[in-house]
Motif scaffolding. Structure first.
Motif, PDB file in Angstrom:
ATOM      1  N   VAL A 168       0.822  -1.217   0.000  1.00 12.38           N
ATOM      2  CA  VAL A 168       0.000   0.000   0.000  1.00 12.38           C
ATOM      3  C   VAL A 168       0.853   1.261   0.000  1.00 12.38           C
ATOM      4  O   VAL A 168       0.371   2.346  -0.361  1.00 12.38           O
ATOM      5  N   TYR A 169       2.115   1.147   0.387  1.00 10.92           N
ATOM      6  CA  TYR A 169       2.956   2.350   0.514  1.00 10.92           C
ATOM      7  C   TYR A 169       3.543   2.825  -0.810  1.00 10.92           C
ATOM      8  O   TYR A 169       3.960   3.977  -0.922  1.00 10.92           O
ATOM      9  N   GLY A 170       3.610   1.957  -1.815  1.00 14.27           N
ATOM     10  CA  GLY A 170       4.215   2.399  -3.075  1.00 14.27           C
ATOM     11  C   GLY A 170       4.255   1.299  -4.104  1.00 14.27           C
ATOM     12  O   GLY A 170       3.477   0.341  -4.056  1.00 14.27           O
ATOM     13  N   SER A 171       5.185   1.415  -5.042  1.00 12.89           N
ATOM     14  CA  SER A 171       5.371   0.357  -6.034  1.00 12.89           C
ATOM     15  C   SER A 171       6.013  -0.854  -5.366  1.00 12.89           C
ATOM     16  O   SER A 171       6.620  -0.731  -4.294  1.00 12.89           O
ATOM     17  N   ASP A 172       5.894  -2.014  -6.018  1.00 10.55           N
ATOM     18  CA  ASP A 172       6.375  -3.217  -5.331  1.00 10.55           C
ATOM     19  C   ASP A 172       6.785  -4.287  -6.326  1.00 10.55           C
ATOM     20  O   ASP A 172       6.433  -4.257  -7.502  1.00 10.55           O
ATOM     21  N   SER A 173       7.548  -5.242  -5.799  1.00 12.24           N
ATOM     22  CA  SER A 173       7.869  -6.472  -6.517  1.00 12.24           C
ATOM     23  C   SER A 173       7.816  -7.625  -5.525  1.00 12.24           C
ATOM     24  O   SER A 173       8.242  -7.486  -4.377  1.00 12.24           O
ATOM     25  N   SER A 174       7.278  -8.750  -5.996  1.00 10.73           N
ATOM     26  CA  SER A 174       7.305  -9.968  -5.207  1.00 10.73           C
ATOM     27  C   SER A 174       8.591 -10.711  -5.536  1.00 10.73           C
ATOM     28  O   SER A 174       8.886 -10.959  -6.700  1.00 10.73           O
ATOM     29  N   VAL A 175       9.354 -11.072  -4.511  1.00 12.62           N
ATOM     30  CA  VAL A 175      10.634 -11.760  -4.692  1.00 12.62           C
ATOM     31  C   VAL A 175      10.446 -13.215  -4.300  1.00 12.62           C
ATOM     32  O   VAL A 175      10.098 -13.517  -3.160  1.00 12.62           O
ATOM     33  N   SER A 176      10.668 -14.116  -5.243  1.00 13.13           N
ATOM     34  CA  SER A 176      10.418 -15.525  -4.945  1.00 13.13           C
ATOM     35  C   SER A 176      11.602 -16.428  -5.266  1.00 13.13           C
ATOM     36  O   SER A 176      11.695 -17.523  -4.740  1.00 13.13           O
ATOM     37  N   GLY A 177      12.502 -16.017  -6.114  1.00 23.31           N
ATOM     38  CA  GLY A 177      13.615 -16.889  -6.466  1.00 23.31           C
ATOM     39  C   GLY A 177      14.523 -16.226  -7.483  1.00 23.31           C
ATOM     40  O   GLY A 177      14.242 -15.154  -8.006  1.00 23.31           O
ATOM     41  N   MET A 178      15.640 -16.888  -7.779  1.00 20.60           N
ATOM     42  CA  MET A 178      16.641 -16.348  -8.691  1.00 20.60           C
ATOM     43  C   MET A 178      16.426 -16.875 -10.100  1.00 20.60           C
ATOM     44  O   MET A 178      15.739 -17.884 -10.307  1.00 20.60           O
ATOM     45  N   GLU A 179      17.028 -16.205 -11.046  1.00 20.63           N
ATOM     46  CA  GLU A 179      17.116 -16.757 -12.396  1.00 20.63           C
ATOM     47  C   GLU A 179      18.070 -17.953 -12.368  1.00 20.63           C
ATOM     48  O   GLU A 179      18.990 -18.015 -11.546  1.00 20.63           O
ATOM     49  N   GLN A 180      17.864 -18.897 -13.268  1.00 22.76           N
ATOM     50  CA  GLN A 180      18.623 -20.146 -13.203  1.00 22.76           C
ATOM     51  C   GLN A 180      20.130 -19.921 -13.277  1.00 22.76           C
ATOM     52  O   GLN A 180      20.885 -20.486 -12.477  1.00 22.76           O
ATOM     53  N   GLU A 181      20.596 -19.103 -14.208  1.00 25.14           N
ATOM     54  CA  GLU A 181      22.041 -18.912 -14.358  1.00 25.14           C
ATOM     55  C   GLU A 181      22.647 -18.280 -13.116  1.00 25.14           C
ATOM     56  O   GLU A 181      23.739 -18.661 -12.677  1.00 25.14           O
ATOM     57  N   GLU A 182      21.942 -17.302 -12.533  1.00 22.22           N
ATOM     58  CA  GLU A 182      22.438 -16.681 -11.305  1.00 22.22           C
ATOM     59  C   GLU A 182      22.465 -17.691 -10.165  1.00 22.22           C
ATOM     60  O   GLU A 182      23.378 -17.694  -9.335  1.00 22.22           O
TER      61      GLU A 182
END
Length: 664
Positions: A121-135
């Protein structure tokens, strides 16, 4: 984040990174800050509690010599029209209110990391769930101190990070273990047998500053849940990790205890669990359900998919929840019962679609052979039947019938219902003689007990006629179907679903008798009435269109048949999926129409797609599989592929039927 903070606007920039503990939210934020040169001052605040935030702001104030309270620091930030950044890390507590610590101004930048998605509710956001395969592979090999990396090492690392679902903390833990024991090649085998220990134990050396292990991180969140929310999450561990919906539980709460199902005494614990979502009047309380699921979501242990209004669990959390159950048998009993009760409540008109949504949960629950639940074999068998999983339906219906026969005699109406269900299942499996024998018994006894005009008697006549039709005894089928159509029209009305179902079966019999004009006339009526009543995309409407397509083809109206067939294939693929039996039947049927149009390349493309699927789902001896073999051999010959045709024709086969039986 780079795009968002690069925006040159006259507003404050606030960005929230939210997700599961161990997903790498803090690391992601720190990497962004490290790579950015746009901020004039950067302030780091431990946002675990109100007290740690207050302490952090006091420290900032003293460092800047602007005061010794958090309020002084906030006022200073409001007054500084520069590009400062405040990083609130680990604002995980759902009770935490950040508002008073956020400078109320049109400048400055704020980053927040949290397990609580409500902070969006405070601003823009991203859900973080995992890494890209190569990383993820790079992180594992670095954490595992793997030197002189080979292609084999990269392949093994790819398999490991996939099993760990690309979760950074799990990957770092795995890397530390691999480094300690030099066990890259052994890790997958060890993980398969010891994943609980490997995700619970903290390595002595690690590439991470994170204080907790994967399992400890989630346990800390779990320990903050209310007892009701904790139990709900544990029940989830026995279901499929995706597609968990409120409907499943609300239907279960309305269970009306059929006589051949479990008793109230057997379902005391499931009923107690469901009662927390019911108001004083016994009605389902959606708000209570939302409050409990929101509590679990506040730690990102469960996520919500707004598009289809379902909940899902991260695969590793799903595994952790089951690994840490204190009383797995009791939790299984409740989960198994809730699904069984929910199946009973599925409206017949939505049976096929609803079955596809519940089926993954049934498959998940049925894996736990070591636990025993109440006897819902009739309900689970019903769901497998709706989903065209007839072998599983048969096994469960045989079990239900055998159990009930030990309690009641063969003239009991519930016994007859279970016999009826098993007879229909035999028919769908192509075991037509077994179906006929059982259906004749059911019909005779229902006639004697209920009378000729009772709806259950008419169902028995309807399904016996269906079996006669598949046996090729078309005169018998027609005679019975005319009786059902006439009586249902008189009792239920001309537009009732069951009347239309009887008319639909009569169209198939007319077609097989060569009475194509009658079949077309009646088929058009069924398509029109089902479309008006149920909608153009309803499965029963598509079923009527499917059979009208066959009638058009046999009338030589191939272009009309093709146009209708394309519609049915497209809509069934969308609604049911490309591998559902009804979709495969439609594809096969369209291929036959392509043959009639001499479009053999198109026919071959479709036939080679469906034949292996028929074999997998139904077996080599089922009529659908046999007709698919015969039809493909015909296409091969038309294309001059004699060897391929000979290979197929060398298999024993006979003409089957492509009629989709919509038995009740």
């Amino acid at each position: 984040m780079q795009d968002y903070f690069a925006q040159d606007t006259d507003t404050q920039h606030i960005y929230v990174l939210h997700g599961l503990g161990g997903a790498g939210k803090t690391q992601l934020a720190l990497k962004f800050i490290q790579d950015s040169s746009r901020f004039s001052n950067t302030f780091f605040v431990d946002a675990s509690t109100v007290e740690t935030i207050d302490t952090g702001f006091k420290h900032i104030g003293k460092l800047l010599s602007v005061g010794d309270s958090s309020e002084d620091t906030v006022k200073w930030l409001v007054a500084q029209h520069e590009n400062w950044l405040v990083f609130f890390d680990n604002a995980d507590d759902p009770k935490l209110n950040l508002h008073k610590f956020l400078p109320q101004c049109n400048h400055g930048n704020i980053i927040i990391t949290s397990r609580n998605p409500e902070l969006r509710v405070y601003g823009s956001d991203s859900s973080v769930s995992g890494m890209e395969q190569e990383e993820a592979i790079t992180l594992l090999l670095k954490s595992g101190a793997v030197q002189q990396i080979t292609l084999s090492d990269e392949k093994t690392a790819a398999d490991i990070v996939k099993v760990l679902w690309y979760l950074p903390l799990a990957i770092v833990q795995a890397g530390a273990f691999i480094a300690k024991f030099r066990a890259l090649d052994q890790y997958l085998d060890l993980y398969a047998k010891n994943h609980n220990r490997l995700l619970r134990e903290k390595p002595s050396q690690s590439h991470s500053d994170y204080e907790w292990t994967v399992y400890t991180t989630w346990q800390m969140s779990f320990d903050q849940l209310s007892p009701a929310a904790a139990m709900f999450l544990q029940l989830y561990s026995f279901l499929h990790r995706e597609g968990i919906s409120e409907d499943i539980f609300s239907r279960a709460a309305d269970y009306n205890f059929p006589s051949f199902g479990p008793s109230k005494e057997e379902l005391q614990e499931p009923l107690k669990f469901l009662s927390q979502f019911q108001g004083p009047d016994g009605q389902w309380d959606t708000l209570a359900f939302l409050e409990l699921t929101t509590e679990i979501m506040s730690f990102s242990l469960v996520t919500f998919e707004p598009e289809n209004r379902t909940f899902s669990i991260h695969p590793l959390v799903h595994q952790w929840s089951r690994d840490t159950l204190a009383d797995p048998e009791s939790n299984y009993y409740i989960a198994y019962s809730v699904i069984g009760m929910s199946i009973w409540g599925i409206p017949e008109i939505h049976s096929q679609l609803a079955s596809l949504k519940v089926l993954p949960h049934v498959d998940a629950i049925m894996q736990f052979k070591e636990f025993v639940g109440p006897d819902f074999s009739a309900d689970y068998g019903l769901l497998y039947f709706w989903a065209d999983r007839f072998q599983e339906a048969k096994a469960l219906r045989v079990s239900a019938l055998e159990r009930w026969r030990t309690l009641k005699n063969n003239d009991n109406l519930d016994t007859l219902y279970l016999m009826h269900s098993l007879g229909v299942t035999y028919s769908r499996l192509g075991q037509l003689k077994e179906a006929e024998e059982l259906q004749i018994v059911v019909l005779d006894r229902r006639r004697a007990i209920l009378g000729e005009d009772h709806p259950e008697t008419l169902k028995a006549i309807h399904n016996l006629a269906d079996t006669y039709m598949e046996l090729g005894q078309l005169q018998k089928a027609e005679e019975l179907e005319l009786v059902v159509v006439e009586k249902r029209r008189a009792i239920l009305g001309a537009d009732h679903r069951h009347t239309l179902s009887a008319m639909r079966n009569l169209t198939i019999t007319y077609r097989r008798l060569g009475q194509l004009e009658k079949a077309e006339e009646l088929g058009l009526v069924v398509v029109e009435k089902r479309g008006a009543m149920l909608g153009e995309d309803h499965l029963e409407t598509l079923d009527a269109m499917y059979h009208l397509e066959i009638t058009y083809r046999e009338l030589g109206q191939f272009q009309q048949a093709k146009e209708l067939g394309l519609v049915v294939v497209e809509k069934r693929s969308t609604v049911l999926g490309v591998d559902h039996l009804a979709t495969l039947e439609a594809i096969h049927n369209l291929a036959v129409t392509y043959q009639k149009l001499s479009q053999f390349d198109d026919a071959q493309r479709l036939q080679t797609e469906v034949l292996p699927k028929f074999r997998t789902i139904l077996g080599d001896d089922h009529p659908y599989t046999l007709q698919s073999i015969s039809s493909l051999a015909h296409t091969y010959r038309a294309l001059g592929k004699v060897v391929e045709a000979w290979d197929l024709e060398a298999l024993p086969h006979e003409a089957g039927t492509s009629a989709s039986q919509a038995s009740e």
